[in-house]
Design a protein around this motif. Structure first.
Motif, PDB file in Angstrom:
ATOM      1  N   PRO A  91       0.814  -1.227   0.000  1.00  0.00           N
ATOM      2  CA  PRO A  91       0.000   0.000   0.000  1.00  0.00           C
ATOM      3  C   PRO A  91       0.842   1.268   0.000  1.00  0.00           C
ATOM      4  N   ARG A  92       2.072   1.211   0.533  1.00  0.00           N
ATOM      5  CA  ARG A  92       2.938   2.386   0.516  1.00  0.00           C
ATOM      6  C   ARG A  92       3.320   2.744  -0.915  1.00  0.00           C
ATOM      7  N   VAL A  93       3.659   1.727  -1.699  1.00  0.00           N
ATOM      8  CA  VAL A  93       4.038   1.940  -3.096  1.00  0.00           C
ATOM      9  C   VAL A  93       2.832   2.418  -3.900  1.00  0.00           C
ATOM     10  N   LEU A 194       5.062   7.259   7.720  1.00  0.00           N
ATOM     11  CA  LEU A 194       6.431   6.839   7.430  1.00  0.00           C
ATOM     12  C   LEU A 194       7.416   7.941   7.814  1.00  0.00           C
ATOM     13  N   SER A 195       8.513   7.556   8.447  1.00  0.00           N
ATOM     14  CA  SER A 195       9.570   8.514   8.772  1.00  0.00           C
ATOM     15  C   SER A 195      10.321   8.885   7.501  1.00  0.00           C
ATOM     16  N   TRP A 196      11.141   9.934   7.573  1.00  0.00           N
ATOM     17  CA  TRP A 196      11.876  10.330   6.370  1.00  0.00           C
ATOM     18  C   TRP A 196      12.865   9.249   5.947  1.00  0.00           C
ATOM     19  N   GLN A 199      10.853   6.602   4.137  1.00  0.00           N
ATOM     20  CA  GLN A 199      10.510   7.106   2.803  1.00  0.00           C
ATOM     21  C   GLN A 199      11.697   6.967   1.855  1.00  0.00           C
ATOM     22  N   ALA A 200      12.883   7.339   2.337  1.00  0.00           N
ATOM     23  CA  ALA A 200      14.080   7.250   1.499  1.00  0.00           C
ATOM     24  C   ALA A 200      14.355   5.810   1.100  1.00  0.00           C
ATOM     25  N   GLU A 201      14.202   4.884   2.039  1.00  0.00           N
ATOM     26  CA  GLU A 201      14.419   3.468   1.740  1.00  0.00           C
ATOM     27  C   GLU A 201      13.412   2.964   0.705  1.00  0.00           C
TER      28      GLU A 201
END
Length: 214
Positions: A91-93, A194-196, A199-201
């Motif tokens: 779901p994040r993607v 989501l933490s930054w 998000q970067a990962e």
């Protein structure tokens, strides 16, 4: 025995209908672009942007209100299609991809957002975007249930927060296309919990999310 070729007289109504369809589409496209910058733009400004006269505009729309309703309907159709087509097991993607795709429709998004700020059109806009809003609720429910999204607020409230934040961000950004896409994705994922670093990962694992704009 072959059928006789249509006469020029028979072809004229078809040509006129094609011209009328093209002019109507040009008016809607011009309205999207003009209203994205100025939600109070006049019919004269919209007609001029479309390369038509005010009289030509009235040949397609009885008044400004009917044109605004068409802009809402056309924009909603595009946004709802994006929502239905954005599918991913994560779901994040899926949420990030949807945000980028909506940014690619920036002019229409901003026009609809500006129109929606007017109390007269809020309920109509909400109804038109029902499939998009339903898809966001589905993603937030999946994300909360799987632990991918924050669980300190109900999924319905989280979906609302994501919608409102994304709408405001899409309307206000004045960045380059790529930078704006990254900003929209990060804002939406931040609201989702989501933490930054997370998000970067995620973006490192799925570079195609932001590559959609290239």
């Amino acid at each position: 025995m072959s059928s006789p070729a249509p006469s020029r007289r028979d072809q004229r109504p078809v040509a006129r209908r094609r011209d009328a369809t093209a002019n109507r589409a040009a008016l809607v496209e011009a309205a999207q672009a003009v209203l994205a910058v100025d939600p109070h733009a006049s019919l004269d400004a919209i007609a001029q942007a479309a390369g038509l006269s005010r009289r030509g505009l009235y040949g397609h729309f009885a008044d400004r209100e009917s044109l605004l309703r068409e802009v809402i309907a056309v924009g909603a159709g595009r946004f709802n299609a994006i929502a239905e087509e954005t599918v991913d097991p994560d779901p994040r993607v899926a949420l990030a991809r949807m945000a980028v795709q909506l940014w690619r429709e920036a002019s229409a998004v901003r026009a609809s957002a500006n129109i929606a700020l007017d109390d007269v059109h809020v309920h109509e806009t909400v109804r038109a975007l029902a499939p998009l809003r339903r898809r966001v609720r589905e993603l937030t429910s999946e994300g909360v249930a799987s632990g991918a999204f924050r669980g300190d607020v109900p999924p319905e409230l989280l979906a609302f927060l994501i919608e409102e934040t994304a709408r405001s961000t899409l309307r206000e950004l004045r960045l380059s296309t790529h930078d704006a896409s990254a900003a929209v994705v990060r804002v939406v994922l931040s609201i989702a919990g989501l933490s930054w670093r997370e998000q970067a990962e995620l973006l490192d694992l799925h570079p195609e999310i932001l590559a959609q704009d290239v």
